[in-house]
Design an enzyme around this catalytic site. Structure first.
Site: not given
Ligand SMILES: [Zn+2]
Length: 313
Positions: A131, A168, A170, A251
């Site tokens: 991120h 991931d 996200h 995740d």
């Molecule tokens: Zn993540």
């Protein structure tokens, strides 16, 4: 040829707070699960150098982080020793050394693989990185380790085309933003939509070098494998990379508390084996994997062990 597992205890000292999902115990869970796998070699991570960092992160961004990082102060409680960069992203004493080990591990992995001393590597470091933008900390992330490693491979080892694959749960908005105008870097990401950070739609294509594979909440093994088989893996093959880097977050596992995908350990073994096979066909198997998310300790341990076993197999 060996698979390296690269780590440093400095990564345990980043402390985002007692109730934070991104906690030091994650590293212990992964190391315990992977260190017994036959065929790995555990090596310590160096710190990234200023030259390595500045290929991605401007010097004034790093200096700002340094100016904000609190000093260790035994006279005050740990809570007062933390600085919030956003509601999720914190600096504690030691956070920046942890982040430097993360980017340093990824660059060291690139060096070892290009020197022929290992086939591939898994960097077990924290805080995660995908991120983080060039000049923005976000979503637990301070430095974008996969981006630093990609630029290091290009500047230090003559890699022309680098593929970054991100499973991931996200979307790696920082990685996408750093490379979205650079046709020499491919970014492919599968992730849950809608979910933090609110990006990663299929319409986001960069300069033709970004492929987002959004998955609806509740998606499981079949949806994940279909997206990669039909879109992600063919794109990787077409791109013909000189190096493959993986943002390996765990995740999207069914047990993870932060999202609603339903992956199993076998899905991580599968995607790793598929990526490894394409890396072997395209670039002699050069593959650097970097730990991103994964917040259920048992799922993180078993899924990362499946990942490492598939890197070795
Ligand atoms: Zn993540």
């Amino acid at each position: 040829m060996k698979t390296l597992v690269i780590h440093h205890d400095d990564c345990l000292r980043h402390d985002p707070g007692p109730r934070h999902a991104e906690r030091a115990e994650r590293i212990g869970a992964v190391l315990k699960a992977v260190s017994g796998v036959p065929g790995i070699e555990l090596l310590p991570a160096p710190k990234a150098t200023p030259e390595q960092l500045q290929r991605v992160h401007p010097a004034d961004y790093w200096e700002r982080l340094c100016s904000l990082e609190p000093e260790p102060n035994p006279a005050v409680g740990p809570a007062s020793e933390r600085v919030a960069l956003d509601p999720d992203t914190w600096l504690s004493p030691g956070s920046l050394n942890a982040a430097l080990r993360g980017s340093g591990a990824a660059c060291f992995a690139v060096d070892q693989i290009y020197a022929g001393r290992a086939r591939n590597a898994f960097c077990v470091t924290r805080p995660p990185g995908h991120h983080a933008g060039a000049a923005s900390a976000m979503g637990f992330c301070l430095l974008n380790h996969v981006a630093v490693a990609a630029r290091h491979a290009q500047a230090g080892h003559g890699a022309r085309r680098v593929a970054i694959l991100d499973f991931d749960v996200h979307h790696g908005n920082g990685t996408q933003a750093i490379f979205e105008n650079d046709a020499q870097v491919l970014y492919v990401s599968s992730h849950q939509v809608p979910l933090y950070p609110g990006t990663g739609f299929a319409a986001e294509t960069g300069c033709g070098n970004v492929l987002n594979l959004p998955l609806a909440p509740g998606s499981g093994s079949a949806d994940f494998r279909r997206a990669w088989l039909q879109r992600g893996l063919p794109e990787l093959e077409r791109f013909a990379p000189d190096l493959v880097i993986v943002s390996a977050g765990f995740d999207a596992h069914q047990r993870d508390p932060l999202a609603q995908l339903e992956l199993q350990d076998a899905d991580y073994a599968w995607i790793t084996a598929e990526i490894r096979a394409l890396a072997e066909a395209a670039c002699g198997g050069r593959l650097v994997s970097v730990l991103e998310g994964g917040y259920d300790l048992d799922a993180l341990a078993s899924a990362s062990a499946a990942h490492v076993q598939a890197l070795i197999a």
